[in-house]
Design an enzyme around this catalytic site. Structure first.
Site, PDB file in Angstrom:
ATOM      1  N   HIS A 208     -34.683 -73.201  -4.133  1.00 58.73           N
ATOM      2  CA  HIS A 208     -34.158 -71.427  -3.533  1.00 58.73           C
ATOM      3  C   HIS A 208     -35.557 -70.832  -2.617  1.00 58.73           C
ATOM      4  CE1 HIS A 208     -37.820 -72.253  -6.573  1.00 58.73           C
ATOM      5  NE2 HIS A 208     -38.061 -70.962  -5.728  1.00 58.73           N
TER       6      HIS A 208
HETATM    7  C1  UD1 Z   1     -39.443 -65.746  -7.792  1.00 59.72           C
HETATM    8  C2  UD1 Z   1     -42.041 -66.782  -6.780  1.00 59.72           C
HETATM    9  C3  UD1 Z   1     -41.287 -68.165  -6.529  1.00 59.72           C
HETATM   10  C4  UD1 Z   1     -41.006 -68.810  -7.741  1.00 59.72           C
HETATM   11  C5  UD1 Z   1     -39.175 -68.569  -8.139  1.00 59.72           C
HETATM   12  C6  UD1 Z   1     -39.140 -69.096  -9.179  1.00 59.72           C
HETATM   13  C7  UD1 Z   1     -42.082 -64.628  -5.892  1.00 59.72           C
HETATM   14  C8  UD1 Z   1     -42.934 -64.372  -4.660  1.00 59.72           C
HETATM   15  N1  UD1 Z   1     -42.286 -65.477  -5.731  1.00 59.72           N
HETATM   16  O1  UD1 Z   1     -38.967 -66.353  -6.713  1.00 59.72           O
HETATM   17  O2  UD1 Z   1     -42.946 -68.347  -6.302  1.00 59.72           O
HETATM   18  O3  UD1 Z   1     -40.913 -70.390  -7.119  1.00 59.72           O
HETATM   19  O4  UD1 Z   1     -39.460 -67.291  -8.886  1.00 59.72           O
HETATM   20  O5  UD1 Z   1     -37.986 -68.847 -10.074  1.00 59.72           O
HETATM   21  O6  UD1 Z   1     -43.109 -64.503  -6.980  1.00 59.72           O
HETATM   22  N2  UD1 Z   1     -32.427 -62.855 -10.057  1.00 59.72           N
HETATM   23  C9  UD1 Z   1     -31.779 -63.127 -11.082  1.00 59.72           C
HETATM   24  N3  UD1 Z   1     -32.263 -63.179 -12.486  1.00 59.72           N
HETATM   25  C10 UD1 Z   1     -33.492 -63.234 -13.245  1.00 59.72           C
HETATM   26  C11 UD1 Z   1     -34.662 -63.325 -11.394  1.00 59.72           C
HETATM   27  C12 UD1 Z   1     -34.100 -63.273 -10.108  1.00 59.72           C
HETATM   28  O7  UD1 Z   1     -30.732 -62.909 -10.779  1.00 59.72           O
HETATM   29  O8  UD1 Z   1     -33.870 -63.932 -13.929  1.00 59.72           O
HETATM   30  C13 UD1 Z   1     -32.510 -62.654  -8.669  1.00 59.72           C
HETATM   31  C14 UD1 Z   1     -32.071 -61.107  -7.884  1.00 59.72           C
HETATM   32  O9  UD1 Z   1     -31.182 -61.019  -7.529  1.00 59.72           O
HETATM   33  C15 UD1 Z   1     -33.279 -61.410  -7.289  1.00 59.72           C
HETATM   34  C16 UD1 Z   1     -33.706 -62.810  -6.919  1.00 59.72           C
HETATM   35  O10 UD1 Z   1     -33.210 -63.809  -7.902  1.00 59.72           O
HETATM   36  O11 UD1 Z   1     -33.768 -60.880  -6.288  1.00 59.72           O
HETATM   37  C17 UD1 Z   1     -34.986 -63.539  -6.323  1.00 59.72           C
HETATM   38  O12 UD1 Z   1     -35.704 -63.049  -7.496  1.00 59.72           O
HETATM   39  P1  UD1 Z   1     -37.421 -63.191  -7.109  1.00 59.72           P
HETATM   40  O13 UD1 Z   1     -38.199 -62.846  -8.581  1.00 59.72           O
HETATM   41  O14 UD1 Z   1     -37.235 -61.657  -6.794  1.00 59.72           O
HETATM   42  O15 UD1 Z   1     -38.207 -63.941  -6.349  1.00 59.72           O
HETATM   43  P2  UD1 Z   1     -37.769 -65.918  -6.482  1.00 59.72           P
HETATM   44  O16 UD1 Z   1     -36.891 -66.522  -5.524  1.00 59.72           O
HETATM   45  O17 UD1 Z   1     -36.930 -66.484  -7.983  1.00 59.72           O
END
Ligand code: UD1
Length: 366
Positions: A208
């Site tokens: 991811h």
């Molecule tokens: C975050 C962490 C990363 C970690 C990862 C584990 C930061 C900078 N990054 O990245 O270090 O390895 O989590 O998963 O903190 N989304 C959903 N549902 C959720 C959460 C997120 O659909 O419950 C989607 C959203 O569209 C969001 C995207 O996933 O925009 C990314 O989520 P985000 O928390 O921004 O970053 P991760 O890529 O998950």
């Protein structure tokens, strides 16, 4: 007895298994009051709630409910929310884990309010500042009062950055504590049966990182290799929400759905993921946690990154960095097939299930 209050901050998926180790031994420390604060950085059932149920975590005393957004907005929302909490409920210690936006945001609020900050998983460095996590690590360590370190490389990094030895505690790995607690349950789960598979013949894939997902050409390159791999062994691909969005945007998701030996599934619960890893022939990932978990399970791990902040998994574990080198990738798959791939050490230093106790011993004595 007046208890020392410790805010334990969680936000994103990898945080939950780390703090579970602390709550598992909390009863042995009656002088400490652990309060779980959820920032809401991750919020879906599959990205958050399921971990609370499986890992026996208490209800958070506060959920900031920040959700997804740009880095700046998400970090700012967490800071505003946590500062409000701290104003009414000042803790003695703010304990943050790992390297996500919730980690740095809450550490910064606490440090500015002169609350003692403890960082668990301090000192890890990929030396790659294009990773948001690397910036989060460097900033969090620089404002923490006590630094709990997983592996010896972390101590070297922190000393080189000018931290004094009395702040640094090499305590081992809390995620491995949780793995040891949950391993028996995971071995009974046999999650692979849900995909019609029997035992050790499959690859388990999950990735991811923005560096693998946000660039269409890089993403397409990885998908081509997974399609190739599916002719060698079945591939179970647990698709993170960020990855799913990118695959859908480029129509690669539909393409993957048509490949007979690729099985797509959403994010898995902790025990399901552990069950899939423990029984896999090989794991392909860009996750930091999975590099360590596969090393603890002695399962081959091919990491789709140029670097790792966890070098112990290469020196002593089962991890190989692939760095976009698909010739190397295929060589390693061949080694896995022949049973000659790295096995990893049985006794990695301080991966003994006691890291959480070492941390709480220090916090009790401060
Ligand atoms: C975050 C962490 C990363 C970690 C990862 C584990 C930061 C900078 N990054 O990245 O270090 O390895 O989590 O998963 O903190 N989304 C959903 N549902 C959720 C959460 C997120 O659909 O419950 C989607 C959203 O569209 C969001 C995207 O996933 O925009 C990314 O989520 P985000 O928390 O921004 O970053 P991760 O890529 O998950």
């Amino acid at each position: 007895m007046i208890k020392k209050t410790i805010d334990i901050i969680v936000g994103a998926r990898p945080n939950f298994m780390k703090v579970a180790a602390l709550f598992a031994v909390a009863d042995d420390y009656p002088s400490l009051e652990l309060r779980l604060i959820h920032t809401g950085q991750h919020y879906d059932e599959a990205m958050s709630d399921v971990f609370f149920k499986e890992l026996g975590l208490p209800e958070p005393v506060c959920n900031l409910g920040v959700g997804s957004n740009s880095h700046a907005v998400q970090t700012a929302d967490i800071m505003v929310g946590y500062e409000k909490w701290v104003c009414g409920n000042k803790p003695d210690i703010c304990l943050v884990v790992g390297d996500v936006n919730s980690t740095v945001a809450c550490a910064l609020v606490a440090a500015k309010r002169q609350i003692f900050v403890a960082h668990v998983e301090a000192g890890l460095r990929s030396f790659d500042r294009t990773m948001p996590e690397e910036l989060n690590r460097v900033i969090t360590d620089s404002i923490s009062d006590v630094l709990f370190v997983n592996e010896p490389s972390g101590v070297d990094n922190l000393l080189r950055e000018g931290n004094s030895t009395d702040k640094i505690h090499l305590v081992g790995n809390v995620m491995i504590d949780t793995l040891k607690h949950q391993r028996v349950g995971a071995s009974k789960r046999q999650k692979y049966k849900d995909f019609g598979l029997d035992g050790r013949g499959y690859a388990f894939v999950t990735f991811h990182r923005p560096s693998n997902v946000d660039d269409n050409d890089v993403l397409k390159g990885i998908i081509n290799q997974l399609t190739w791999l599916s002719n060698v062994m079945p591939v179970v691909f647990s698709v993170h929400p960020r990855t799913k969005k990118a695959l859908q945007k480029t129509r690669l998701y539909e393409e993957l759905e048509g490949v007979p030996e690729i099985y797509l599934t959403g994010p898995l619960s902790y025990v399901d993921a552990l069950s899939m890893m423990a029984n896999a022939k090989v794991v392909i990932t860009d996750s930091g946690g999975l590099q360590e978990e596969t090393s603890a399970l002695h399962v081959p791990c091919l990491t789709l990154r140029d670097n790792t902040e966890r070098p112990i998994t290469i020196g002593e574990g089962t991890n190989t960095l692939i760095s976009g080198d698909w010739v190397l990738f295929r060589e390693k798959i061949e080694e896995v097939g022949k049973g000659i791939y790295l096995k990893g050490r049985r006794d990695i230093q301080l991966w003994d299930g006691l890291a959480a106790k070492r941390i709480l011993n220090v916090l009790e004595s401060i």
